[in-house]
Write a protein that holds these residues in place. Structure first.
Motif, mmCIF file in Angstrom:
data_model
loop_
_atom_site.group_PDB
_atom_site.id
_atom_site.type_symbol
_atom_site.label_atom_id
_atom_site.label_comp_id
_atom_site.label_asym_id
_atom_site.label_seq_id
_atom_site.Cartn_x
_atom_site.Cartn_y
_atom_site.Cartn_z
ATOM 1 N N TYR A 95 2.724 33.122 44.846
ATOM 2 C CA TYR A 95 1.553 33.918 45.227
ATOM 3 C C TYR A 95 1.949 35.369 45.453
ATOM 4 N N VAL A 100 -2.669 35.447 48.288
ATOM 5 C CA VAL A 100 -2.564 34.543 49.464
ATOM 6 C C VAL A 100 -3.888 34.365 50.215
ATOM 7 N N VAL A 133 5.990 33.236 48.320
ATOM 8 C CA VAL A 133 5.103 34.390 48.498
ATOM 9 C C VAL A 133 5.885 35.699 48.314
#
Ligand code: ADP
Ligand code: ASP
Ligand code: MG
Length: 411
Positions: A95, A100, A133
């Protein structure tokens, strides 16, 4: 089984081989049954490379475009790490900050996180995936990409840990913990078992770039258990913890020494010694958006004073230009600047209950023949400004003077 947020810094993902080694490490945690959310930085050197490209085109590029540019570094590493995890048989999903979504304000290049949507991450974890992330980035309410300031992946890690109420946030880097001072400068620096949030915040603010300041602020505010560890060496690292976790016996007076070469000194000479003059000088500096750090005023016999203060080195020329104008207005003698200075700070909550800390510090500097140009103190720190040339000598002397040197037999 616990939920762990792990952040890997630039050198830890600096090559494809290292990304593989990070994936191996994550595999081990997964095998132990932990849920893992990973935050990665750009490959080492990449953010600087991108900034360099921008400056080849424009001296002062628009911050919004800078964010679009520099956020790409992290987008590369999230995808590569997911591939490496899949190759090892783990399901993983990458992500960007915007995906997110990590919502920030619109202060491009130094945005602050306002809210984190944890829905995607939670459903991925539930489905057995590793969530990967991109650090350092978010999105503002208009959908523009933002970044969180240099070193900002630390803050992403801590913020995700807070949002997910993770059991621990682990910051993996190229040193095996937080040291009494930068181990790349002082050989005898020693790893700390633990350090308080308060001290770590001072260390980070005063120049120890092992953790971004906002990451420490965030961890303290939301009570996120935070640990700094080496990416590829086993060991306990350093726990950043609350004051109460220490008993007084083990608390040293000075826990660490921070330093930076980021500041410059500006002096307005021969200022008439009348009420209000300091404010007349500093107000236009504030209006020019220049942050002032240490301030000293010397009074001379002829009823004039010299007002000296420090600003960020990047702001020195701007400050000088503002002051030349002000000096004329207030009838001061002149303006001088010096960017060959360094700030050294000793930090420790133990200072609250001990006298004589300043004199030990000043003695140590005197013994090394180092002149102190400016001094500033707060409850848990003392900072001095000295000639940049003596920085390493000063830090080494202070490290010994405050009994921080590693015991050579312990190695
Ligand atoms: P990363 O890329 O993993 O975020 P950083 O370069 O931002 O890594 O931070 C790690 C570096 O911080 C170390 O290599 C070390 O030189 C530096 N550093 C400065 N002060 C300290 C300290 N007190 N303890 C440990 N490392 C420190
Ligand atoms: N890549 C960004 C930087 O170099 C963010 C980070 O590494 O934390 O500053
Ligand atoms: Mg960093």
């Amino acid at each position: 089984m616990s939920l762990i947020v792990q952040k890997y810094g630039g050198t830890s993902v600096g090559t494809v081989e290292r990304i593989g080694a990070v994936a191996d490490k994550i595999s081990t945690f997964r095998e132990q049954g932990h849920d893992i959310v990973v935050v990665v930085s750009a490959m080492s050197g990449e953010t600087n490379r991108l900034i360099g490209l921008a400056h080849e085109i424009q001296e002062d590029p628009e911050p919004r475009e800078m964010d679009v540019l520099v956020s790409t570094g992290e987008q590369v590493t999230i995808a590569l790490l997911c591939m490496a995890l899949k190759k090892r048989g783990w399901d993983a999903r990458s992500y960007t900050g915007g995906q997110v979504k990590i919502l920030t304000d619109s202060s491009h290049t130094k945005a602050r996180i306002q809210e984190i949507d944890d829905n995607n991450m939670r459903s991925d974890l539930k489905a057995g995936r590793v969530v990967v992330v991109a650090g350092f980035q978010g999105v503002d309410e208009n959908g523009s990409i933002t970044t969180l300031g240099r070193g900002g992946s630390d803050t992403t890690g801590v913020a995700l840990a807070a949002a997910l109420k993770a059991d621990e946030c682990q910051i993996y880097t190229d040193v095996d913990g937080v040291y009494t001072t930068d181990p790349r400068v002082v050989d005898s620096a020693r790893r700390l078992e633990k350090i308080t949030f308060e001290e770590m915040l001072e260390m980070a603010s005063l120049g120890s770039k092992v953790l971004q300041i906002r990451a420490v602020e965030f961890a303290g505010k939301y009570g996120v258990p935070l640990r700094v560890l080496h990416s590829f060496q086993d060991g306990p690292g350093t726990l950043i913890t609350l004051d109460e976790d220490f008993d007084d016996m083990e608390q040293p007076v000075v826990s660490g020494i921070a330093f930076n070469r980021d500041e410059a000194k500006v002096t307005v000479q021969g200022v008439p010694d009348t009420p209000g003059v300091a404010s007349r000088i500093l107000a236009p500096i504030g209006e020019a958006n220049i942050e002032v750090d240490v301030i000293v005023q010397n009074v001379s016999a002829d009823n004039t004073t010299d007002l000296t203060f420090t600003v960020h080195r990047n702001d020195m020329a701007k400050a000088e230009a503002v002051l030349l104008k002000v000096a004329e207005e207030v009838g001061a003698g002149g303006v001088s600047t010096d960017d060959k200075i360094a700030k050294i700070s000793i930090v420790g909550v133990g200072m609250r209950s001990h006298a004589g800390v300043a004199s030990t510090m000043f003695n140590s500097l005197a013994n090394d023949g180092i002149n102190i140009q400016m001094i500033t103190t707060s409850e848990i720190k003392i900072s001095v400004i000295i000639d940049e040339r003596y920085l390493e000598l000063a830090v080494r002397g202070l490290h010994t003077a405050f009994d921080l040197d590693a015991d050579p037999r312990a190695e």
